[in-house]
Write an enzyme that holds these catalytic residues in place. Structure first.
Site, PDB file in Angstrom:
ATOM      1  N   CYS A  78       0.860  -1.191   0.000  1.00 16.82           N
ATOM      2  CA  CYS A  78       0.000   0.000   0.000  1.00 16.82           C
ATOM      3  C   CYS A  78       0.892   1.234   0.000  1.00 16.82           C
ATOM      4  CB  CYS A  78      -0.876  -0.027   1.249  1.00 16.82           C
ATOM      5  SG  CYS A  78      -1.760   1.501   1.562  1.00 16.82           S
ATOM      6  N   CYS A  85       0.053   1.603   9.009  1.00 17.27           N
ATOM      7  CA  CYS A  85       0.969   0.480   8.768  1.00 17.27           C
ATOM      8  C   CYS A  85       2.369   0.958   8.470  1.00 17.27           C
ATOM      9  CB  CYS A  85       0.480  -0.359   7.604  1.00 17.27           C
ATOM     10  SG  CYS A  85      -1.229  -0.821   7.775  1.00 17.27           S
ATOM     11  N   CYS A 164      -7.204  -0.801   1.727  1.00 10.29           N
ATOM     12  CA  CYS A 164      -6.469  -1.063   2.982  1.00 10.29           C
ATOM     13  C   CYS A 164      -6.069  -2.531   3.064  1.00 10.29           C
ATOM     14  CB  CYS A 164      -7.290  -0.677   4.195  1.00 10.29           C
ATOM     15  SG  CYS A 164      -6.400  -1.030   5.729  1.00 10.29           S
ATOM     16  N   GLN A 288     -11.038  -9.092  20.034  1.00  8.38           N
ATOM     17  CA  GLN A 288      -9.737  -8.955  19.368  1.00  8.38           C
ATOM     18  C   GLN A 288      -9.913  -8.810  17.854  1.00  8.38           C
ATOM     19  OE1 GLN A 288      -6.785  -8.607  20.674  1.00  8.38           O
ATOM     20  NE2 GLN A 288      -6.659  -9.637  22.635  1.00  8.38           N
ATOM     21  N   GLU A 338     -15.199  -6.685  34.893  1.00  9.70           N
ATOM     22  CA  GLU A 338     -14.994  -5.735  33.790  1.00  9.70           C
ATOM     23  C   GLU A 338     -15.746  -4.458  34.119  1.00  9.70           C
ATOM     24  OE1 GLU A 338     -14.102  -3.668  30.853  1.00  9.70           O
ATOM     25  OE2 GLU A 338     -13.357  -5.702  30.545  1.00  9.70           O
ATOM     26  N   ASP A 386      -5.805  -9.067  31.320  1.00  6.64           N
ATOM     27  CA  ASP A 386      -5.622  -8.625  29.932  1.00  6.64           C
ATOM     28  C   ASP A 386      -6.001  -7.141  29.868  1.00  6.64           C
ATOM     29  OD1 ASP A 386      -5.418  -8.321  27.240  1.00  6.64           O
ATOM     30  OD2 ASP A 386      -6.988  -9.734  26.687  1.00  6.64           O
ATOM     31  N   CYS A 413      -0.778  -5.855  25.544  1.00  9.90           N
ATOM     32  CA  CYS A 413      -0.587  -5.300  24.194  1.00  9.90           C
ATOM     33  C   CYS A 413       0.448  -4.173  24.210  1.00  9.90           C
ATOM     34  CB  CYS A 413      -1.921  -4.797  23.632  1.00  9.90           C
ATOM     35  SG  CYS A 413      -2.707  -3.529  24.632  1.00  9.90           S
TER      36      CYS A 413
END
Length: 455
Positions: A78, A85, A164, A288, A338, A386, A413
């Site tokens: 791309c 990205c 994309c 996710q 949560e 998480d 993450c």
């Protein structure tokens, strides 16, 4: 030359050799020991750069021309320079090596865990078109609606999202169709300066296994003009659309979604499967974005949790119950917590839908609920966390230490906040056994890790 004076000036053009990569994937070259960070440059390369910013200890440059190329350089799939990205110019193998090195360095420098094995990162066979969700801003140009991504560190929309390379292909097609429909019907894009117009964002979610599609139209106005025509045009073209939702965000703020969500066609949920568990996903659910790697990630988390039929497990930041329900297939009892009420509603629905009766879900902040559970006599054998990118709240880490589980599984993450939190858990009497990086976000600098700690 005094240390205070950088050896280069802003707007100067120089030749630079690149020897390393930053954690964001920029090339690093040095002039008299002074580092310059240059996007889209690779180690082993040499080129002409323009210095664009000079700080006391480091500077930034723009690559003008390469005089020597790395064998790891590839032609990006791309050519749109949005903020998404940033690694497409490097081979996938180099991307994986860069991420692996980052996790190792962070464990060493931040957590001081030189001894802990960081396993080779688990990559993808096909590292393109993996995303099952997209949030696309809408703007206007020459009287026409445009969709795209924000340019890095700006709110200027770079057009053309139909190509994309990280989105599932159907997402690109749906966004393109909505833009054409809205243009034809004369629906105005939101103007954030004037706080006028209607359409702010388009969100599309897809089910990897089911092929279900959900469309969320984020508007400034409570009323969506030409609602029936939009619904008909979309459902005629895409039979897999199961849900069309309007989200109203009437405030002057950067948050994409507002508080009010209303179903305008179909079902409130779409469905997807990971392994043998089915999940109901609503407009605001956290799920996710890379379903293939999610299975890899969760399999590793379950292996590290090693929960048996007599074990009690606490899943902090449980979301819609994704990890909890897998754990419940092995454990005696799972407690999920949560802070987002809608997520807990979804988690309970998912447990019921899958016939899982040994998982309970609670709304609240884990750092407040867990000490209360402890006071009630709950002593978990395993705790799974998480958290979001900012990592765990210190109160939560303290609550985990006080609960004294046999084992902690930390899914992260963000390697930096993971390493910070591991240091606290280590000081609280836990020992980090292994770290497994997983490439959930190919072509981007983001990294997911699973960690196993023992008391």
């Amino acid at each position: 030359m005094s240390k205070q004076t950088p050896p280069v000036k802003k707007n100067e053009t120089i030749t630079l050799q690149f020897e390393d990569l930053t954690h964001e994937g920029s090339g690093v070259g040095k002039i008299n020991g002074y580092p310059l960070f240059v996007p889209r440059a690779l180690p082993g390369e040499e080129g002409t750069i323009k210095v664009v910013k000079v700080n006391k200890n480091f500077g930034f440059g723009k690559l003008l021309e390469l005089t020597k190329e790395s064998p790891e350089r590839i032609e990006p799939v791309c050519d749109i320079k949005c903020s998404g990205c940033g690694l497409q110019h490097m081979s996938y193998q180099l991307q994986l090596e860069m991420k692996q090195a980052q996790v190792k360095n962070t464990m060493k420098k931040v957590a001081h865990l030189d001894h802990v094995p960081v396993h080779p990162i688990i990559g993808m066979d096909k590292p393109l078109h993996y995303r099952n969700k997209a949030k696309i801003p809408v703007g206007e140009k020459n009287g026409e609606l445009i969709t795209g991504f924000y340019q890095r560190r700006s709110h200027r929309i770079i057009e053309n999202t139909e190509t994309c390379t990280t989105h599932n292909q159907v997402i690109n097609e749906v966004v393109k169709t909505i833009r054409k429909i809205a243009n034809k019907l004369g629906i105005k894009a939101y103007n954030e300066v004037a706080h006028e117009g209607v359409l702010r964002h388009i969100m599309v979610r897809t089910g990897q296994e089911t092929k279900d599609i959900m469309v969320v139209l984020v508007t400034r106005t409570a009323k969506l003009p030409h609602q029936e025509e939009i619904v008909k045009a979309l459902t005629d073209k895409f039979p897999h659309i199961k849900s069309i939702v309007q989200n109203v965000n009437s405030e002057r703020k950067n948050a994409i979604m507002g508080d009010k969500t209303k179903l305008i066609w179909g079902d409130e949920y779409i469905y997807d499967k990971i392994g043998d568990i089915t999940f109901a996903i609503s407009a605001k659910s956290f799920y996710q974005v890379n379903p293939l790697q999610t299975k890899t990630l969760y399999d590793k988390a379950l292996e590290y949790a090693d929960a048996g039929s007599k074990d009690t497990v606490v899943d902090a930041y449980c979301g819609i119950g994704t990890i909890s329900l897998f754990l419940a297939q092995q454990a005696k009892k799972v407690y999920g917590v949560e802070v987002v009420p809608e997520a807990i509603t979804d988690a309970k629905k998912n447990a019921k839908m899958n016939g899982i009766t040994n998982a309970e879900f609670y709304v609240g902040e884990a750092e407040k609920i867990m000490p209360w559970w402890k006071a009630q006599g709950l002593d978990p054998d395993v705790i799974v966390v998480d958290p979001p990118r900012k990592g765990c709240d210190e109160e939560l880490l303290q609550a985990m230490v006080e609960m004294q589980p046999k084992r902690i599984v930390y899914v992260s993450c963000n390697p930096s906040t993971l390493a910070r939190d591991l240091r606290i858990l280590e000081d609280g009497g836990f020992k980090t056994q292994e770290v497994q990086p997983v490439d959930m976000f190919p072509q981007t600098p983001h990294i997911e890790c699973v960690c196993w700690l023992e008391r």
